[in-house]
Design a protein around this motif. Structure first.
Motif, PDB file in Angstrom:
ATOM      1  N   ASN B 256       0.824  -1.217   0.000  1.00  0.00           N
ATOM      2  CA  ASN B 256       0.000   0.000   0.000  1.00  0.00           C
ATOM      3  C   ASN B 256       0.852   1.259   0.000  1.00  0.00           C
ATOM      4  O   ASN B 256       0.554   2.219  -0.719  1.00  0.00           O
ATOM      5  CB  ASN B 256      -0.905   0.025   1.248  1.00  0.00           C
ATOM      6  N   LEU B 259       2.506   1.919  -3.410  1.00  0.00           N
ATOM      7  CA  LEU B 259       1.545   2.428  -4.402  1.00  0.00           C
ATOM      8  C   LEU B 259       1.159   3.867  -4.087  1.00  0.00           C
ATOM      9  O   LEU B 259       1.163   4.728  -4.970  1.00  0.00           O
ATOM     10  CB  LEU B 259       0.296   1.532  -4.412  1.00  0.00           C
ATOM     11  N   CYS B 305      -7.143  -1.700   2.003  1.00  0.00           N
ATOM     12  CA  CYS B 305      -7.631  -0.565   1.206  1.00  0.00           C
ATOM     13  C   CYS B 305      -7.621  -0.865  -0.277  1.00  0.00           C
ATOM     14  O   CYS B 305      -8.013  -0.017  -1.069  1.00  0.00           O
ATOM     15  CB  CYS B 305      -6.852   0.722   1.473  1.00  0.00           C
ATOM     16  N   LYS B 306      -7.145  -2.009  -0.655  1.00  0.00           N
ATOM     17  CA  LYS B 306      -7.021  -2.398  -2.059  1.00  0.00           C
ATOM     18  C   LYS B 306      -5.997  -1.497  -2.769  1.00  0.00           C
ATOM     19  O   LYS B 306      -5.827  -0.336  -2.404  1.00  0.00           O
ATOM     20  CB  LYS B 306      -8.382  -2.304  -2.781  1.00  0.00           C
ATOM     21  N   PRO B 307      -5.364  -2.050  -3.781  1.00  0.00           N
ATOM     22  CA  PRO B 307      -4.381  -1.246  -4.514  1.00  0.00           C
ATOM     23  C   PRO B 307      -4.949   0.076  -5.010  1.00  0.00           C
ATOM     24  O   PRO B 307      -4.292   1.120  -4.891  1.00  0.00           O
ATOM     25  CB  PRO B 307      -3.988  -2.163  -5.676  1.00  0.00           C
ATOM     26  N   ILE B 308      -6.189   0.045  -5.497  1.00  0.00           N
ATOM     27  CA  ILE B 308      -6.741   1.292  -6.045  1.00  0.00           C
ATOM     28  C   ILE B 308      -6.940   2.335  -4.948  1.00  0.00           C
ATOM     29  O   ILE B 308      -6.725   3.534  -5.164  1.00  0.00           O
ATOM     30  CB  ILE B 308      -8.053   1.035  -6.823  1.00  0.00           C
ATOM     31  N   LEU B 311      -3.572   3.945  -4.232  1.00  0.00           N
ATOM     32  CA  LEU B 311      -3.162   4.869  -5.291  1.00  0.00           C
ATOM     33  C   LEU B 311      -3.950   6.170  -5.240  1.00  0.00           C
ATOM     34  O   LEU B 311      -3.393   7.264  -5.414  1.00  0.00           O
ATOM     35  CB  LEU B 311      -3.349   4.215  -6.666  1.00  0.00           C
ATOM     36  N   ILE B 312      -5.253   6.064  -5.001  1.00  0.00           N
ATOM     37  CA  ILE B 312      -6.091   7.269  -5.009  1.00  0.00           C
ATOM     38  C   ILE B 312      -5.754   8.175  -3.838  1.00  0.00           C
ATOM     39  O   ILE B 312      -5.582   9.386  -4.002  1.00  0.00           O
ATOM     40  CB  ILE B 312      -7.597   6.890  -5.015  1.00  0.00           C
TER      41      ILE B 312
ATOM     42  N   ILE C  22      -3.942   4.170 -12.435  1.00  0.00           N
ATOM     43  CA  ILE C  22      -4.785   3.863 -11.271  1.00  0.00           C
ATOM     44  C   ILE C  22      -5.898   2.897 -11.672  1.00  0.00           C
ATOM     45  O   ILE C  22      -6.156   1.901 -10.985  1.00  0.00           O
ATOM     46  CB  ILE C  22      -5.368   5.169 -10.671  1.00  0.00           C
ATOM     47  N   ILE C  25      -4.282  -0.643 -12.527  1.00  0.00           N
ATOM     48  CA  ILE C  25      -3.845  -1.360 -11.326  1.00  0.00           C
ATOM     49  C   ILE C  25      -5.061  -1.747 -10.495  1.00  0.00           C
ATOM     50  O   ILE C  25      -5.145  -2.846  -9.938  1.00  0.00           O
ATOM     51  CB  ILE C  25      -2.839  -0.510 -10.509  1.00  0.00           C
ATOM     52  N   GLY C  26      -6.037  -0.828 -10.447  1.00  0.00           N
ATOM     53  CA  GLY C  26      -7.253  -1.104  -9.688  1.00  0.00           C
ATOM     54  C   GLY C  26      -8.012  -2.308 -10.217  1.00  0.00           C
ATOM     55  O   GLY C  26      -8.526  -3.127  -9.448  1.00  0.00           O
ATOM     56  N   THR C  29      -5.088  -5.851 -10.557  1.00  0.00           N
ATOM     57  CA  THR C  29      -4.255  -6.447  -9.509  1.00  0.00           C
ATOM     58  C   THR C  29      -5.023  -6.625  -8.206  1.00  0.00           C
ATOM     59  O   THR C  29      -6.054  -5.996  -7.971  1.00  0.00           O
ATOM     60  CB  THR C  29      -3.010  -5.580  -9.215  1.00  0.00           C
ATOM     61  N   TYR C  31      -4.067  -8.055  -3.795  1.00  0.00           N
ATOM     62  CA  TYR C  31      -3.002  -8.480  -2.895  1.00  0.00           C
ATOM     63  C   TYR C  31      -2.691  -9.955  -3.105  1.00  0.00           C
ATOM     64  O   TYR C  31      -3.607 -10.772  -3.225  1.00  0.00           O
ATOM     65  CB  TYR C  31      -3.416  -8.282  -1.429  1.00  0.00           C
ATOM     66  N   LEU C 125      -0.094  -8.814  -6.209  1.00  0.00           N
ATOM     67  CA  LEU C 125       0.978  -7.920  -5.770  1.00  0.00           C
ATOM     68  C   LEU C 125       1.655  -8.529  -4.543  1.00  0.00           C
ATOM     69  O   LEU C 125       0.975  -8.977  -3.622  1.00  0.00           O
ATOM     70  CB  LEU C 125       0.422  -6.544  -5.406  1.00  0.00           C
TER      71      LEU C 125
END
Lengths: 489, 489, 489
Positions: B256, B259, B305-308, B311-312, C22, C25-26, C29, C31, C125
């Protein structure tokens, strides 16, 4: 520039040295068991590693790696940038540290290896031999600090090779025969390196009295570069002092070193301000004396010195180091003609001796009460001899028979090791200095000292363009002035 | 130079503080079990370590060490070099960070220790207490960023000691009473440190209105030095946010954070170019706002929080931070008279608040569906209370009874923790500022601000020689000009 | 300044790219299992971790982390500072490396992920995917070295995205179809990145013949900054070459890389002095060619090349690299119009090809005699096929059925992989260059090359004040001169 041994010969010598190193490493070393593909055991273990049950920690052989890399950074970045403080010797400081260390790490692998031959007369290369080599390289880099700006690169290479040989012998005698403890190598590396370098400088000073030099000082930028070295050394010092230990000793060495070096940092700042004009800080003190606590705790890093012991010895070292810069260095330079460019006597010499004495005191105070059976792990010579060793100690705790030493005997051997180290360093340093003075490795003339131009092809620079600009103005100006009389006549 | 409290008194005070620290650490702390030679268990485990079967991972106690060293580098190199961006305050930036942190890491060990006394009223020193101390030191360094160039070193030391005491209380209340989660300490360290420092600066601004100062700006070289700090902070931020976690939470915090901080880096560059003249990048934004994503993900770093999501939130933080530098900082300085040298409000203040809010939202969204029983590991207060806890949860997964909180309740407590933190920081910051204004720790006059000459013995320099050269030319010139009339008459 | 595509459009494009990243990746991908809170297995293991018996090494999933951070430092600090050697492009060197790498690490995560979709069309990831992404980013940074100072940031971003896509395809073909071995990615990253960048530069040179530029050179300070990059790259190269391996291969890769890069360091210094005027060292050689040994050992890093093999290949690479700087780079620039700002052909290109050839030779020499069953772990294609694989190999050593290749066949595939890599790099580089020449991403005019002013809002500086001072003197001077005739008439 360089006399007697021309620059060309030095280059040829450098090629030759690398070729000899290749041949020696090629014939004398081999991969250690952990790095050998030809051991089915390794493969089997890796495979079992994928098995949920009965899993073995693969990472165990890598346990040392992060600490190894910390030490690696200390040697090349730490020492390298620490020595960039001179205004016109920064490229040499970082560049020569790079070269010298790359040569000497190979030399150290050979020296180290020769002592640990296996049955086929081969030395094993492994993470721990790489670590030992890095630690060893610190000694000649410390000596280099005393000579910074006054030698050719070949003088440093030659000195380093001789120094590493003596270093290896000294460490071997003290560790294996005197069975003295020095976890962070404060005696074997720091005190040894400092007094070896000072002995070389002493011999140099017999010939040419050290003089003031206009390039021997920092610039505003070079002081900030030097702090890169200082801070990385300060940060990774716990790794340096604890990398060769394990278990609770290692944890203790990390904690002790952090406390000691924090104490020396604060007290070095305070002492610097105390003795300076207007109570301001002095960059030389801050760059060097803040680290003295890392040296001073080294010998006893793994012992039960208690947090307060670590803090006090570190603080004392910081105090001593700054006072050394202020009062002792000028005295030594004037009276003994020993010039010490980086003041290694204050950062490595005195704190190294302090470390040896503190280690002896801690050894004298070590009782089975405060250490339990760990006493015999930390001081193997204190373990009972073969007859007295109980089977519980042997079987449950893996204690090997020792020399049945008392605490005071161990302390005596610690002091003996310190004395041996100082003698070995001074004598071999003087001899090395005498050889270096013969110019077989070239020499640097007085007017070329502390100047990067000796070693580097320097480009024309903007700054110089600026000065060029100024000189052009001057010229126009003077022509204007010259014209004046003509015009006015 | 310094008024009321002379430089001499400050030095004496610094010695005194170190002596008090030695006494306190000496009496209040002891080696933790892992570092205690006197525990036979340690020795036995080490020995079993040499046994092929039933081997225990020795490295487990060192697991945290590489991350500890990353954080160590962030504090001294990261914060230290980040603050070298001023053209004539680089030595103070790196030097005072060095001094202040060495004092405060000892203070933090005591504060931390006092909360965790064992039965003998001793606090354990261990790798994890060293790590906590390093993390704590970040808070006063952030406050120092707001005050950079405007204080004496003793003002910073005094401020840091007070701040660490309040920091410890605040963190304890929020973690143990409110049971709020803040894995990367974005609320407890970043927001706290920023608003504490801004509160001090606010008090300073009541007395003297912040003015433009000719030394308050970068030079070409100092901006490149500052990038050393920025990049090391950026690289090791995943270690900062994950070091206190373990297992899958730790892995998640690493991912996290990477990213989030990558997002903030790209968006900070883009926003900087968007709002600048000719769409060029601005070094201040690049040095600071690129890091905002590390702060903004901190509280929720270990959550799903999830990858997205990562990133956000990182991208938003980068955007917000640059806009803060452009529009908010000048406004705050003009209207509220709060001068913020490094713009900590934009790097630590707002992103820290954002982190707190994002953490609350993530907590509100956390369900047993997405976390399974891990929910009770991450939010211990959400675990069923003693009666409801099933034996499976207790025995197979080691879950302890909690407060039976719902997701929204947990989110509420998160917001409460943020509010408490902001209040504690502001109020204690104002009080500290009032004390500092009394000059018990000295003060820096307007004309001496942002100038290394206040703290350092600076050498005469080539650059100055250059200017000297110029002034000599000027002089000759003016004499030439003076001679002109004479000549022409 | 920038033509066709204005600065504003570039900024908008940068925002757009981050938004696309974003979204991708959202959607693509998630975890990996080790970082997933929703796997009860993780929780259970953590809990068992607190159980004295049957303890599992928690640290196993973190095993790679310290090496990952070393590589992380190499990419951003290493490459970033290495490129600060130009006197007026330091901010762009470190700043653009920062930006480009932050964009491309996200691109690389996607490229990498697409190849490893799980059953839900999601890529995992994890620490190892983060590591792969960092390694991949090195390729476009190497290409950037060839183009340094001659492009807009958007040209670099666009080039990097295209390059990473081709890089991913090339690596996949060579690793999975040709089953070629390249542990340190010397072919896939170094050779690929260098020839890709040179191909782009070749296309640029068709349009504008490379000319001498007054800013294309170092300053005294910038050379010292660049050494920060050099030394960190040199130190952490063993991590780069060994991070993707494990067990004895990993240990071997560390040892081989240290030896090889030490050899190249010493020989690069020696060769530099040999061919330079007055036998002095040249900073360009020291900054770059000292590292060539790290590249040259890369492909064979995990093989049994023996210590002597590692030293020899490293020394050869150091020699070749310095000779390349001296003789080949000027030739290529003049005849082929390929301008190569950092000389990546000498540091990554030729040593990368050398690595590929050395890897093939080592593969040709690999016998079951010297590797035992590890042979099939290192070269999976050499393992016996399904029918011939003994149950001992399968069950006890976990060897999977392979292609039954002979040593020479494997060597052939190694050379094939090198050839494929060089072709893919050159062709895709030329195409990318053609696209970049169309100015869709802007372009830098000849007079703006190697100048930070293109990308950065630069402050007025003291230095400039100095020059300003000079010009004022000049002016007064010339007025004085102008007055002369008047006065003298």
């Amino acid at each position: 520039m360089l006399s007697v041994c021309g620059e060309k010969q030095q280059v040829v010598l450098l090629f030759l040295i690398e070729i000899i190193l290749i041949v020696l490493i090629g014939t004398l070393t081999t991969y250690g068991p952990e790095a050998n593909a030809n051991l089915l055991k390794n493969l089997k273990e890796d495979y079992n590693g994928n098995n949920e049950h009965n899993r073995k920690p693969q990472s165990d052989s890598l346990r040392i790696y992060p600490m190894y890399q910390d030490v690696h950074v200390m040697i090349w970045i730490g020492f390298g940038y620490l020595m960039t403080f001179l205004k016109r010797y920064g490229q040499s400081a970082i560049g020569l540290t790079f070269l010298i260390s790359a040569v000497l790490v190979q030399v150290a692998l050979i020296c180290e290896g020769v002592l640990h031959f296996d049955k086929n007369n081969k030395a094993y290369l492994s993470l721990s031999s790489l670590l030992s080599a890095d630690v060893a390289v610190a000694a000649p880099l410390i000596s280099m600090g005393a000579l910074l700006g006054k030698t050719t690169y070949m003088q440093l290479v030659f000195m380093g090779i001789v120094e590493l040989i003596v270093y290896t012998i000294n460490k071997y005698i003290n560790e294996h025969h005197l069975m003295a403890v020095d976890a962070g190598d404060s005696m074997y590396v720091h005190a040894f390196g400092a007094y070896f370098g000072l002995a070389v400088s002493f011999v140099f000073g017999r010939k040419d009295k050290p003089k003031e030099h206009h390039l021997e000082g920092p610039s505003y930028q070079s002081d900030i570069f030097a702090m890169i070295g200082t801070v990385f050394l300060w940060l990774f010092w716990p790794s340096f002092n604890s990398a060769s230990l394990d278990g609770d000793s290692q944890q203790r060495a990390i904690i002790n070193t952090l406390l000691s070096i924090s104490g020396s940092c604060v007290i070095a700042f305070a002492t610097s301000a105390l003795i300076s004009k207007d109570n301001k800080f002095n960059m030389v003190h801050v760059q060097n004396s803040t680290l003295a606590g890392g040296v001073a705790i080294g010998t006893a890093a793994g012992m039960m010195c208690k947090p307060i012991g670590a803090l006090i010895i570190g603080s004392l070292a910081g105090l001593l180091s700054v006072l050394g810069y202020k009062y002792l260095t000028p005295f030594i330079q004037k009276r003994l003609r020993i010039h010490d460019t980086c003041g290694v006597h204050n950062l490595h010499g005195m704190p190294g001796v302090l470390a040896g004495i503190f280690g002896a005191i801690m050894a004298a105070l070590a009782t089975q009460n405060s250490y339990d059976y760990s006493l015999y792990e930390i001081f193997p010579a204190r373990a009972p001899n073969f007859e007295k060793l109980t089977s519980e100690m042997r079987n449950d705790y893996g204690i090997l028979p020792g020399n049945d030493r008392t605490a005071l005997e161990q302390a005596g051997y610690q002091i003996l090791a310190l004395t041996v180290t100082l003698l070995m360093a001074s004598i071999s340093g003087v001899i090395t200095g005498l050889i270096l003075r013969t110019s077989v490795c070239g020499s640097v003339a007085e007017e070329d000292k502390f100047d990067d131009a000796v070693h580097w092809e320097l480009e024309e620079e903007e700054e110089e363009e600026g000065l060029h600009e100024i000189s052009k103005i001057k010229e126009r100006n003077s022509r204007a002035n010259d014209q004046l009389p003509m015009g006015t006549i």
